[in-house]
Design a protein around this motif. Structure first.
Motif, PDB file in Angstrom:
ATOM      1  N   TYR A   1      35.303  21.665  -0.386  1.00  0.00           N
ATOM      2  CA  TYR A   1      35.260  22.011   1.030  1.00  0.00           C
ATOM      3  C   TYR A   1      35.095  23.524   1.192  1.00  0.00           C
ATOM      4  N   TYR A   2      34.158  23.900   2.050  1.00  0.00           N
ATOM      5  CA  TYR A   2      33.856  25.300   2.313  1.00  0.00           C
ATOM      6  C   TYR A   2      34.055  25.606   3.798  1.00  0.00           C
ATOM      7  N   CYS A   3      34.621  26.760   4.084  1.00  0.00           N
ATOM      8  CA  CYS A   3      34.675  27.186   5.478  1.00  0.00           C
ATOM      9  C   CYS A   3      33.531  28.163   5.736  1.00  0.00           C
ATOM     10  N   ASN A   4      33.125  28.217   6.977  1.00  0.00           N
ATOM     11  CA  ASN A   4      32.077  29.124   7.419  1.00  0.00           C
ATOM     12  C   ASN A   4      32.511  29.763   8.722  1.00  0.00           C
ATOM     13  N   VAL A   5      32.330  31.063   8.808  1.00  0.00           N
ATOM     14  CA  VAL A   5      32.719  31.804  10.003  1.00  0.00           C
ATOM     15  C   VAL A   5      31.545  32.677  10.442  1.00  0.00           C
ATOM     16  N   GLU A   6      31.257  32.650  11.730  1.00  0.00           N
ATOM     17  CA  GLU A   6      30.170  33.452  12.297  1.00  0.00           C
ATOM     18  C   GLU A   6      30.713  34.348  13.396  1.00  0.00           C
ATOM     19  N   GLY A   7      30.206  35.571  13.434  1.00  0.00           N
ATOM     20  CA  GLY A   7      30.660  36.495  14.465  1.00  0.00           C
ATOM     21  C   GLY A   7      29.920  37.801  14.386  1.00  0.00           C
ATOM     22  N   ARG A   8      30.586  38.862  14.846  1.00  0.00           N
ATOM     23  CA  ARG A   8      30.017  40.203  14.781  1.00  0.00           C
ATOM     24  C   ARG A   8      30.986  41.135  14.057  1.00  0.00           C
ATOM     25  N   THR A   9      30.411  42.059  13.286  1.00  0.00           N
ATOM     26  CA  THR A   9      31.220  43.055  12.604  1.00  0.00           C
ATOM     27  C   THR A   9      31.547  44.194  13.567  1.00  0.00           C
ATOM     28  N   THR A  10      32.342  45.116  13.084  1.00  0.00           N
ATOM     29  CA  THR A  10      32.693  46.288  13.896  1.00  0.00           C
ATOM     30  C   THR A  10      31.487  47.178  14.158  1.00  0.00           C
ATOM     31  N   ARG A  11      30.414  46.970  13.408  1.00  0.00           N
ATOM     32  CA  ARG A  11      29.161  47.670  13.677  1.00  0.00           C
ATOM     33  C   ARG A  11      28.288  46.869  14.630  1.00  0.00           C
ATOM     34  N   LEU A  12      28.849  45.776  15.147  1.00  0.00           N
ATOM     35  CA  LEU A  12      28.177  44.884  16.084  1.00  0.00           C
ATOM     36  C   LEU A  12      26.954  44.205  15.497  1.00  0.00           C
ATOM     37  N   THR A  13      26.971  44.053  14.169  1.00  0.00           N
ATOM     38  CA  THR A  13      25.935  43.265  13.507  1.00  0.00           C
ATOM     39  C   THR A  13      26.469  41.864  13.290  1.00  0.00           C
ATOM     40  N   ALA A  14      25.578  40.896  13.302  1.00  0.00           N
ATOM     41  CA  ALA A  14      25.984  39.506  13.124  1.00  0.00           C
ATOM     42  C   ALA A  14      26.347  39.231  11.670  1.00  0.00           C
ATOM     43  N   PHE A  15      27.302  38.364  11.474  1.00  0.00           N
ATOM     44  CA  PHE A  15      27.629  37.918  10.122  1.00  0.00           C
ATOM     45  C   PHE A  15      27.840  36.411  10.115  1.00  0.00           C
ATOM     46  N   SER A  16      27.625  35.836   8.941  1.00  0.00           N
ATOM     47  CA  SER A  16      27.916  34.429   8.684  1.00  0.00           C
ATOM     48  C   SER A  16      28.434  34.370   7.257  1.00  0.00           C
ATOM     49  N   SER A  17      29.716  34.164   7.120  1.00  0.00           N
ATOM     50  CA  SER A  17      30.355  34.235   5.804  1.00  0.00           C
ATOM     51  C   SER A  17      30.877  32.874   5.368  1.00  0.00           C
ATOM     52  N   TRP A  18      30.885  32.688   4.045  1.00  0.00           N
ATOM     53  CA  TRP A  18      31.369  31.433   3.464  1.00  0.00           C
ATOM     54  C   TRP A  18      32.593  31.685   2.594  1.00  0.00           C
ATOM     55  N   GLY A  19      33.489  30.712   2.603  1.00  0.00           N
ATOM     56  CA  GLY A  19      34.626  30.748   1.710  1.00  0.00           C
ATOM     57  C   GLY A  19      34.210  30.370   0.300  1.00  0.00           C
ATOM     58  N   GLN A  20      35.154  30.513  -0.636  1.00  0.00           N
ATOM     59  CA  GLN A  20      34.849  30.274  -2.041  1.00  0.00           C
ATOM     60  C   GLN A  20      34.838  28.794  -2.392  1.00  0.00           C
ATOM     61  N   GLY A  21      35.338  27.970  -1.497  1.00  0.00           N
ATOM     62  CA  GLY A  21      35.400  26.536  -1.741  1.00  0.00           C
ATOM     63  C   GLY A  21      36.742  26.118  -2.302  1.00  0.00           C
ATOM     64  N   THR A  22      37.210  24.968  -1.871  1.00  0.00           N
ATOM     65  CA  THR A  22      38.457  24.409  -2.381  1.00  0.00           C
ATOM     66  C   THR A  22      38.240  22.917  -2.647  1.00  0.00           C
ATOM     67  N   GLN A  23      38.703  22.468  -3.802  1.00  0.00           N
ATOM     68  CA  GLN A  23      38.473  21.083  -4.214  1.00  0.00           C
ATOM     69  C   GLN A  23      39.470  20.145  -3.548  1.00  0.00           C
ATOM     70  N   VAL A  24      38.944  19.086  -2.976  1.00  0.00           N
ATOM     71  CA  VAL A  24      39.771  18.000  -2.445  1.00  0.00           C
ATOM     72  C   VAL A  24      39.397  16.735  -3.206  1.00  0.00           C
ATOM     73  N   THR A  25      40.394  16.136  -3.844  1.00  0.00           N
ATOM     74  CA  THR A  25      40.172  14.915  -4.609  1.00  0.00           C
ATOM     75  C   THR A  25      41.094  13.828  -4.093  1.00  0.00           C
ATOM     76  N   VAL A  26      40.514  12.696  -3.717  1.00  0.00           N
ATOM     77  CA  VAL A  26      41.279  11.577  -3.183  1.00  0.00           C
ATOM     78  C   VAL A  26      41.163  10.419  -4.158  1.00  0.00           C
ATOM     79  N   SER A  27      42.293  10.002  -4.698  1.00  0.00           N
ATOM     80  CA  SER A  27      42.296   8.904  -5.655  1.00  0.00           C
ATOM     81  C   SER A  27      42.531   7.575  -4.948  1.00  0.00           C
ATOM     82  N   SER A  28      41.944   6.532  -5.492  1.00  0.00           N
ATOM     83  CA  SER A  28      42.072   5.198  -4.867  1.00  0.00           C
ATOM     84  C   SER A  28      43.279   4.448  -5.404  1.00  0.00           C
TER      85      SER A  28
END
Length: 120
Positions: free
Chosen positions: A93-120
Motif C-alpha cells: 500500500y502506497y500513499c500519495n499526497v498532492e499540494g503546493r510547496t512553500t515556493r508555490l510549486t505543485a508537488f505529488s509525492s509517494w510514500g515508500q510503501g507498506t506491506q499488508v498481508t491477509v491470511s485465509s
C-alpha cells in the motif's frame, strides 16, 4: 521537497483490521488531495481511496463499506482504516499526497510503501 512516511502495515487474518498512516513533512504550503493506492504481485497499481481538502471521499468498489479514509490537516497525515480484510487485499500500500510547496510549486509525492498481508 516533501517526504512521506508510512506506517501500520503487517500480517493479519482474514476478517481482521489494520490502520495505515502516512505523514507528510517538508516544504509544504498546503495539501489538496490525499490518497491510498495498492499494488499486488503481478498487478498494476490501483487506487483504493482518496480524500480531498474539503473532506470528500472516494473508494474503489472492492473496498466500499470496509475501508475508511480520513485526514488530519493539522498533522498533514492521512489514514486508512481497513476492516473486514480479505486475502485479496494483500498488497503493498502506497500513499500519495498532492499540494503546493512553500515556493508555490505543485508537488505529488509517494510514500515508500507498506506491506499488508491477509491470511485465509
Amino acid at each position: 521537497q516533501v517526504q512521506l512516511v508510512e506506517s501500520g502495515g503487517g500480517l493479519v487474518q482474514a476478517g481482521g483490521s489494520l490502520r495505515l498512516s502516512c505523514a507528510a513533512s517538508g516544504s509544504i504550503f498546503n495539501i489538496y488531495d490525499m490518497g491510498w493506492y495498492r499494488q499486488a504481485p503481478g498487478k498494476q497499481r490501483e487506487s483504493v481511496a482518496s480524500i480531498s481538502s474539503s473532506g470528500n471521499t472516494h473508494y474503489a468498489d472492492s473496498v466500499k463499506g470496509r475501508f475508511t479514509i480520513s485526514r488530519d490537516n493539522a498533522k498533514n497525515t492521512v489514514y486508512l482504516q481497513m476492516n473486514g480484510l480479505k486475502p485479496e487485499d494483500t498488497a503493498v500500500y502506497y500513499c500519495n499526497v498532492e499540494g503546493r510547496t512553500t515556493r508555490l510549486t505543485a508537488f505529488s509525492s509517494w510514500g515508500q510503501g507498506t506491506q499488508v498481508t491477509v491470511s485465509s
